[in-house]
Design a protein around this motif. Structure first.
Motif, PDB file in Angstrom:
ATOM      1  N   GLU A   1      -9.335  -0.563  -3.051  1.00  0.00           N
ATOM      2  CA  GLU A   1      -8.907  -1.481  -1.954  1.00  0.00           C
ATOM      3  C   GLU A   1      -7.125  -1.573  -1.863  1.00  0.00           C
ATOM      4  O   GLU A   1      -7.067  -1.878  -2.812  1.00  0.00           O
ATOM      5  CB  GLU A   1      -9.485  -2.759  -1.851  1.00  0.00           C
ATOM      6  CG  GLU A   1     -10.913  -2.529  -1.327  1.00  0.00           C
ATOM      7  CD  GLU A   1     -11.715  -3.969  -1.198  1.00  0.00           C
ATOM      8  OE1 GLU A   1     -11.442  -4.781  -2.281  1.00  0.00           O
ATOM      9  OE2 GLU A   1     -12.270  -4.118  -0.086  1.00  0.00           O
ATOM     10  N   ARG A   2      -6.586  -1.075  -0.839  1.00  0.00           N
ATOM     11  CA  ARG A   2      -5.163  -1.374  -0.836  1.00  0.00           C
ATOM     12  C   ARG A   2      -4.758  -2.552  -0.049  1.00  0.00           C
ATOM     13  O   ARG A   2      -5.617  -2.558   0.832  1.00  0.00           O
ATOM     14  CB  ARG A   2      -4.569  -0.417  -0.432  1.00  0.00           C
ATOM     15  CG  ARG A   2      -4.716   0.966  -1.585  1.00  0.00           C
ATOM     16  CD  ARG A   2      -4.159   2.488  -0.900  1.00  0.00           C
ATOM     17  NE  ARG A   2      -4.165   3.234  -1.918  1.00  0.00           N
ATOM     18  CZ  ARG A   2      -3.876   4.516  -1.661  1.00  0.00           C
ATOM     19  NH1 ARG A   2      -3.564   5.098  -0.468  1.00  0.00           N
ATOM     20  NH2 ARG A   2      -4.148   5.396  -2.623  1.00  0.00           N
ATOM     21  N   TYR A   3      -3.809  -3.211  -0.278  1.00  0.00           N
ATOM     22  CA  TYR A   3      -3.204  -4.352   0.544  1.00  0.00           C
ATOM     23  C   TYR A   3      -2.331  -4.100   1.627  1.00  0.00           C
ATOM     24  O   TYR A   3      -1.335  -3.255   1.551  1.00  0.00           O
ATOM     25  CB  TYR A   3      -2.791  -5.551  -0.438  1.00  0.00           C
ATOM     26  CG  TYR A   3      -3.967  -6.190  -1.013  1.00  0.00           C
ATOM     27  CD1 TYR A   3      -4.266  -7.521  -0.829  1.00  0.00           C
ATOM     28  CD2 TYR A   3      -4.454  -5.579  -2.338  1.00  0.00           C
ATOM     29  CE1 TYR A   3      -5.393  -8.122  -1.290  1.00  0.00           C
ATOM     30  CE2 TYR A   3      -5.289  -6.413  -3.117  1.00  0.00           C
ATOM     31  CZ  TYR A   3      -5.737  -7.602  -2.701  1.00  0.00           C
ATOM     32  OH  TYR A   3      -6.874  -8.229  -3.297  1.00  0.00           O
ATOM     33  N   LEU A   4      -2.372  -4.819   2.696  1.00  0.00           N
ATOM     34  CA  LEU A   4      -1.214  -4.800   3.884  1.00  0.00           C
ATOM     35  C   LEU A   4      -1.048  -6.156   3.877  1.00  0.00           C
ATOM     36  O   LEU A   4      -1.904  -6.907   4.211  1.00  0.00           O
ATOM     37  CB  LEU A   4      -2.001  -3.821   5.072  1.00  0.00           C
ATOM     38  CG  LEU A   4      -0.810  -4.051   6.134  1.00  0.00           C
ATOM     39  CD1 LEU A   4       0.367  -3.198   5.695  1.00  0.00           C
ATOM     40  CD2 LEU A   4      -1.533  -3.384   7.412  1.00  0.00           C
ATOM     41  N   THR A   5       0.146  -6.475   4.129  1.00  0.00           N
ATOM     42  CA  THR A   5       0.686  -7.976   4.483  1.00  0.00           C
ATOM     43  C   THR A   5       1.752  -7.813   5.362  1.00  0.00           C
ATOM     44  O   THR A   5       2.455  -6.864   5.508  1.00  0.00           O
ATOM     45  CB  THR A   5       1.251  -8.589   2.961  1.00  0.00           C
ATOM     46  OG1 THR A   5       2.366  -7.984   2.681  1.00  0.00           O
ATOM     47  CG2 THR A   5      -0.018  -8.507   2.064  1.00  0.00           C
ATOM     48  N   SER A   6       1.844  -9.233   5.729  1.00  0.00           N
ATOM     49  CA  SER A   6       2.945  -9.384   6.854  1.00  0.00           C
ATOM     50  C   SER A   6       4.503  -9.206   6.069  1.00  0.00           C
ATOM     51  O   SER A   6       4.365  -9.487   4.707  1.00  0.00           O
ATOM     52  CB  SER A   6       2.945 -10.609   7.528  1.00  0.00           C
ATOM     53  OG  SER A   6       2.744 -11.699   6.560  1.00  0.00           O
ATOM     54  N   PRO A   7       5.537  -8.713   6.806  1.00  0.00           N
ATOM     55  CA  PRO A   7       6.783  -8.715   5.948  1.00  0.00           C
ATOM     56  C   PRO A   7       7.077 -10.074   5.259  1.00  0.00           C
ATOM     57  O   PRO A   7       7.256 -11.000   5.783  1.00  0.00           O
ATOM     58  CB  PRO A   7       7.764  -8.440   7.049  1.00  0.00           C
ATOM     59  CG  PRO A   7       6.846  -7.913   8.169  1.00  0.00           C
ATOM     60  CD  PRO A   7       5.482  -8.307   8.005  1.00  0.00           C
ATOM     61  N   GLY A   8       7.503 -10.036   3.865  1.00  0.00           N
ATOM     62  CA  GLY A   8       7.782 -11.239   3.248  1.00  0.00           C
ATOM     63  C   GLY A   8       6.684 -11.877   2.604  1.00  0.00           C
ATOM     64  O   GLY A   8       6.880 -13.053   1.888  1.00  0.00           O
ATOM     65  N   TYR A   9       5.239 -11.749   2.951  1.00  0.00           N
ATOM     66  CA  TYR A   9       4.241 -12.662   2.560  1.00  0.00           C
ATOM     67  C   TYR A   9       4.305 -12.851   1.117  1.00  0.00           C
ATOM     68  O   TYR A   9       4.569 -11.936   0.169  1.00  0.00           O
ATOM     69  CB  TYR A   9       2.950 -11.885   3.189  1.00  0.00           C
ATOM     70  CG  TYR A   9       1.895 -12.599   2.598  1.00  0.00           C
ATOM     71  CD1 TYR A   9       1.337 -13.509   3.187  1.00  0.00           C
ATOM     72  CD2 TYR A   9       0.941 -12.380   1.317  1.00  0.00           C
ATOM     73  CE1 TYR A   9      -0.020 -14.344   2.965  1.00  0.00           C
ATOM     74  CE2 TYR A   9      -0.160 -13.032   0.781  1.00  0.00           C
ATOM     75  CZ  TYR A   9      -0.471 -13.837   1.855  1.00  0.00           C
ATOM     76  OH  TYR A   9      -1.651 -14.455   1.205  1.00  0.00           O
ATOM     77  N   PRO A  10       3.844 -14.153   0.603  1.00  0.00           N
ATOM     78  CA  PRO A  10       3.588 -15.181   1.436  1.00  0.00           C
ATOM     79  C   PRO A  10       4.749 -16.080   1.846  1.00  0.00           C
ATOM     80  O   PRO A  10       4.240 -17.061   2.500  1.00  0.00           O
ATOM     81  CB  PRO A  10       2.843 -15.756   0.375  1.00  0.00           C
ATOM     82  CG  PRO A  10       3.508 -15.679  -0.985  1.00  0.00           C
ATOM     83  CD  PRO A  10       3.915 -14.437  -0.741  1.00  0.00           C
ATOM     84  N   SER A  11       5.899 -15.495   1.888  1.00  0.00           N
ATOM     85  CA  SER A  11       6.791 -16.207   2.582  1.00  0.00           C
ATOM     86  C   SER A  11       6.678 -15.981   3.891  1.00  0.00           C
ATOM     87  O   SER A  11       6.109 -15.142   4.555  1.00  0.00           O
ATOM     88  CB  SER A  11       8.385 -15.697   2.151  1.00  0.00           C
ATOM     89  OG  SER A  11       8.739 -15.675   0.633  1.00  0.00           O
ATOM     90  N   PRO A  12       7.448 -16.892   4.730  1.00  0.00           N
ATOM     91  CA  PRO A  12       7.233 -17.013   6.272  1.00  0.00           C
ATOM     92  C   PRO A  12       7.995 -15.466   6.855  1.00  0.00           C
ATOM     93  O   PRO A  12       8.878 -15.138   6.471  1.00  0.00           O
ATOM     94  CB  PRO A  12       8.035 -18.013   6.628  1.00  0.00           C
ATOM     95  CG  PRO A  12       7.960 -18.973   5.563  1.00  0.00           C
ATOM     96  CD  PRO A  12       8.129 -18.239   4.448  1.00  0.00           C
TER      97      PRO A  12
END
Length: 1004
Positions: A638-649
């Motif tokens: 399983e690979r991860y995709l996050t919002s830019p800078g996550y967990p920073s705002p």
């Protein structure tokens, strides 16, 4: 096979040698002339599961057996021999095996049995592949294959070779040749024509296999030692020369071929080739004018000579004012005055000269009184070798010329250090003492990336500062400059190769368009606790730094407070990303440098990280902080995709889009880990949009601004995720996991076509099954078969939708045709699904959900089959039963009416009838007489209904059908609404809504 035929094949292949023996399990006796034995069937492939042996003795007492492997091709794998040829050397006295060699693959070997031993050769094959086998030449010899021989040099050139040349020489062997001239006024001129041995060490030392050449017949005056591929030339000072060849027990090579000639003792003109190790020539005392040209084989290297007298006695000879007996040394091949390096006189001490080019000329004048020995060797320049090799095992040292003595004026030394692929160069400056200057414009040391003077500068030094300097790649360019004024002792540094990215500290890395690597210290070995590493990645102005994560394994926490990677934008010093788990989103800086921090606490560790960094055109990348646009789903991880800078705002005004692709035949599952963003009804501000395809314009799977779902599935091999933010506010963003797999036998999603035959079946399922289906979906499937005359049947695998009595919220409806304009076969909701059969070859299935609650959904199975008799004629069992009971009741009522009417009509005749009946009863005890009339006693009470019913047999099936009332559908008006099916608790019967209630009986 006929031996003569096989011998002919051998002759054709190898020349007219000797008869070949392919016989197996035999005893052979070696002769003076070579004979051959081969693997069975040679040169064709040998057999599987074979076991052959040969015992080989010398024919003559006192001789030894030599095996020369002319050809071999024996099956082998990467790590082991599949088939093998084993050479056993056995003791003649007791048959004990003294040594063994196992051979496979393609090899050439020469093996001689020691005195008093014989060969026992075993060839074993397995049941796998076979090859062409081997051919071995065997013979007996008294000598060690040409070793320990005396050779006579004449004016006609002759040659000699190492044992077995041009095949491999024997291992563990020492051979001596003594070369003597035929006349006393001659010397030996020895040239190396061909040579191939084990290469010398990095320090120029020959070990393992080598050749020593001595002046004279003893080993006291060594002229030189050579190995590798060097081809030196030697001159003796007297009438003899001794050559010794030594081999160890390791790898064998083809050896050497040398040519020897007797030349006049007064002749001493020769061109000599220098080697990395010292070689010697001896100039005889009574010499004529001699010219020696000494050259190095690599053109970038220089030549150094050291001149020594045999018995230096400076007081015994005159001054060096004339050229009697003198040696004149010139730079290069020129004898012009501008190339003159110096004059050596017999009365002078030992003296060393070095060229600045790749050759040096020595002229020896006549009139000498003693022998002169000249030692020559190739060297690097005064600055040393311009090319250095860094090792990852040990450190090497580099100093300024003359260190610790003062370096010369006017230096411009250049060194290029190379390391193995996947490493960085580490230069540890240990000591520095230069002429001081504020701007480092006088004497200085410069470290650069790469191999050019135009490369990026890493550091420039002119003051006494020590420390470590690292290149970003496996090359480092070092320049040392001194002007024409003051000098000092210079510098000393230690250089080595370290694994790329394994350096931890305040390190400056140079980024370019080429992808370079950075890893955690020791990767992939787990990192240590308590690390505080920082790297500053710098690129050209106008470019951005892009980081692509290859691997990440470290202690995780919800907000990455324990072990983490922190990426900061160099200009704004803003956090670009903080990571403690793998994510496929790339990180891009807004300027030409980025700071990477790696922090570990004192608890759990992991294998660390590996990443690539390179430069990109920052202005040409929209939404550059979104990272890589095209992602690949893996079937195992399983690979991860996050919002830019996550967990920073995350930032405002983002429009990030990622397209995830799966391998052929696989689908994508996205698991929602967390979603934290501005939440509004309908997600109108910030949202995550998941689309079923390779574009955001594809069918919408879901639009989220909160974690309301756990899983979302694609119907095919691609899914697009869009992350949109406006200016209303920011939050920590999202984190999802994605993976490829086979999550159903049919495509997921909302509607498709299924084509089935009588040999298989198809399934449809609600979106996201077994998780709750989305709200406000409207899905349509069509199920059909190409088999003529077949119909579609459905069965329920699982069914759970929102329940309501009229099935108007969430429901499944099936139509007896290609679309919803066909006749409806029913509508279902709750816990019971459809089990229908169509009238034709196609049905249309519709699933709708409203905006309220949802359930796990459904899985329906469809198959195609021929219609049975019950399908073409389905009797109304309820009508038949009801008709039958109605007919019986009607008949009973008719009988009762008839009896009542008959009684009323005959009431005036009742008494005579009674009398008659009494009479019949009174005669009941009499014998039965045909046509007799009997009388019975009758009660004065009226008869009961039971007494009036005459039992009759049930009507025939045809009679029931004839008397059945008309079908229900003919006496009822068509309803203007669709029939429904609802579920009931316990085992209560659940009605099924249909358009024609006459066929509403449950099918068995």
């Amino acid at each position: 096979m006929d031996v003569r035929v096989f011998s002919g094949v051998c002759v054709i292949l190898l020349g007219a040698l000797f008869p070949c023996s392919g016989a197996c399990n035999v005893t052979l006796f070696a002769q003076r002339e070579p004979l051959n034995f081969t693997s069975p069937n040679y040169p064709r492939n040998y057999r599987n599961n074979d076991y052959c042996y040969w015992t080989i003795y010398p024919h003559t007492s006192g001789y030894t057996v030599v095996l020369d492997m002319v050809y071999s091709n024996i099956a082998t794998s990467t790590f082991t021999c599949q088939d093998s040829l084993t050479l056993n050397m056995k003791n003649n006295a007791n048959g004990r095996t003294d040594s063994t060699r196992k051979i496979c693959g393609k090899t050439r070997r020469n093996v001689a049995a020691p005195q008093g031993q014989y060969f026992y050769v075993v060839f074993v094959t397995d049941n796998s592949i076979t090859e062409s086998g081997f051919l071995i030449r065997y013979y007996e010899t008294r000598e060690k294959s040409g070793c320990d021989r005396r050779l006579e040099a004449t004016t006609a050139s002759k040659t000699f070779t190492s044992p077995g040349y041009p095949n491999a020489y024997f291992p563990r062997q020492t051979c001596d040749w003594t070369i003597t001239t035929e006349q006393q006024n001659q010397i030996v001129f020895l040239e190396t024509i061909d040579a191939l041995f084990q290469n010398p060490s990095a320090t120029g030392i020959c070990y393992g296999d080598y050749v020593n050449v001595y002046n004279g017949q003893t080993s006291s005056d060594l002229l030189g030692t050579f190995c590798g591929t060097d081809k030196p030339v030697f001159l003796s000072s007297a009438t003899s020369m001794r050559v010794r060849f030594h081999s160890d027990g390791a790898n064998n090579y083809k050896g050497f071929q040398m040519r020897y000639t007797a030349i006049p003792a007064t002749m001493c003109n020769a061109t000599l080739t220098a080697a990395p190790y010292p070689l010697k020539i001896v100039s005889p005392a009574k010499r004529e004018n001699c010219v020696w040209i000494i050259q190095s084989s690599p053109s970038q290297r220089q030549v150094s000579i050291t001149i020594l007298a045999s018995d230096a006695d400076e007081s015994a000879h005159g001054s060096c004012s004339d050229d009697n007996g003198a040696l004149l040394v010139y730079n290069g091949r020129s004898t012009r005055q501008t190339a003159f390096l110096g004059r050596w006189c017999e009365s002078g001490p030992e003296r060393q000269y070095s060229s600045t080019v790749n050759s040096l000329t020595v002229i020896g004048h006549s009139g000498g009184q003693r022998d002169v020995t000249i030692s020559y060797q190739e060297i690097h320049s005064v600055c040393g070798s311009p090319t250095l090799t860094a090792s990852s095992v040990y450190g090497s040292y580099l100093t300024s010329p003359g260190y610790p003595a003062n370096y010369p004026d006017g230096l411009n030394c250049v060194w290029v250090i190379y390391g193995p692929n996947g490493t960085q160069i580490k230069a540890e400056v240990l000591d520095v003492a230069f002429e001081a200057s504020p701007l480092c414009e006088r004497d200085y040391l410069v470290f650069r990336e790469g191999t050019s003077s135009n490369s990026e500068v890493i550091k420039q030094m002119c003051v006494p500062v020590t420390g470590d300097i690292f290149s970003s790649g496996n090359q480092m360019y070092i320049t040392f400059h001194s002007d024409m004024s003051v000098t000092h002792k210079g510098f000393r540094l230690k250089y080595s190769a370290v694994k790329a990215g394994s350096v931890c500290g305040n390190i400056r890395l140079i980024a370019s368009t080429w992808r370079r690597y950075l890893t955690s210290p020791g990767y992939p070995i787990p990192y240590h606790n308590g690390l505080e590493c920082q790297w500053t990645v710098v690129g050209p102005i106008g470019m951005g730094i892009k980081v692509h994560i290859l691997f990440l394994d470290m202690e995780t926490s919800e907000t990455c407070t324990r072990d983490y990677l922190l990426f900061s934008d160099g200009v704004a010093n803003a956090t670009l990303a903080k990571m403690c788990r793998f994510r496929s989103t790339d990180i891009v800086s807004t300027s030409n440098y980025m700071v990477i921090d790696f922090h570990t606490d004192s608890s759990v560790t992991g294998r660390g990280f590996s990443l690539q960094y390179f430069t990109v055109n920052a202005d040409a990348i929209p939404n550059r902080n979104c990272g890589k646009r095209n992602l690949s789903a893996d079937t195992y991880l399983e690979r991860y995709l996050t919002s830019p800078g996550y967990p920073s705002p995350y930032a405002n005004n983002l429009n990030c889009e990622w397209t995830i692709s799966a391998p052929f035949g696989k689908r994508i599952r996205v698991a929602i880990v967390t979603i934290q963003m501005i939440t509004t009804p309908g997600c109108v501000h910030d949202y995550l949009l998941l689309s079923d395809g390779a574009s955001s314009n594809a069918v919408q799977l879901n639009k989220l601004c909160a974690a309301t779902l756990k899983y979302i599935f694609s119907s095919g091999t691609s899914m697009t995720i869009t992350f949109h933010t406006d200016t209303s506010g920011v939050s920590s963003g999202f984190s999802v996991k994605y993976k490829a797999g086979v999550y159903s036998t049919t495509p997921r999603g909302c509607g498709h076509h299924i084509d089935i035959t009588h040999l298989d079946f198809g399934q449809i399922e609600s979106p996201n099954y077994p998780l709750n289906y989305p709200r406000n979906v409207d899905c349509t499937w069509t199920v059909s078969t190409d088999n003529k005359g077949y119909v579609i049947r459905s069965s329920v695998v699982s069914f759970n939708t929102e329940e309501d009595p009229s099935c108007i919220y969430d429901y499944v409806q099936i139509y007896d045709g290609p679309d919803s304009t066909a006749v409806s076969l029913g509508r279902w909701c709750g816990l019971k699904g459809p089990a229908i059969k169509s009238s034709g070859a196609m049905v249309c299935v519709v699933f709708r959900s409203d905006h309220s609650g949802s359930r796990s959904g459904f899985v329906l199975s469809f198959s195609a089959s021929k219609p049975s008799y019950a399908d073409s004629y389905s009797p109304n069992v309820g009508g038949i039963v009801g008709g039958t009971l109605g007919a019986i009741v009607f008949a009973l009522m008719l009988v009762c009416c008839c009896l009542w009417c008959n009684r009323k009509k005959s009431s005036t005749n009742a008494q005579p009838q009674r009398n008659m009946m009494v009479t019949m009863v009174n005669h009941s005890s009499q014998d039965t007489i045909p046509n007799s009339v009997y009388s019975i006693s009758l009660s004065n009470q009226p008869p009961s209904v039971a007494e009036l019913i005459v039992p009759t047999a049930p009507p025939a099936y045809d009679d029931v059908v004839k008397n059945d009332p008309p079908p229900y559908c003919e006496v009822m008006a068509q309803l203007d609404f669709q029939p429904v099916v609802t579920s009931y608790p316990s085992d209560a019967f659940v009605n099924r809504g249909v358009d024609n209630p006459a066929f509403s009986s449950t099918e068995v």
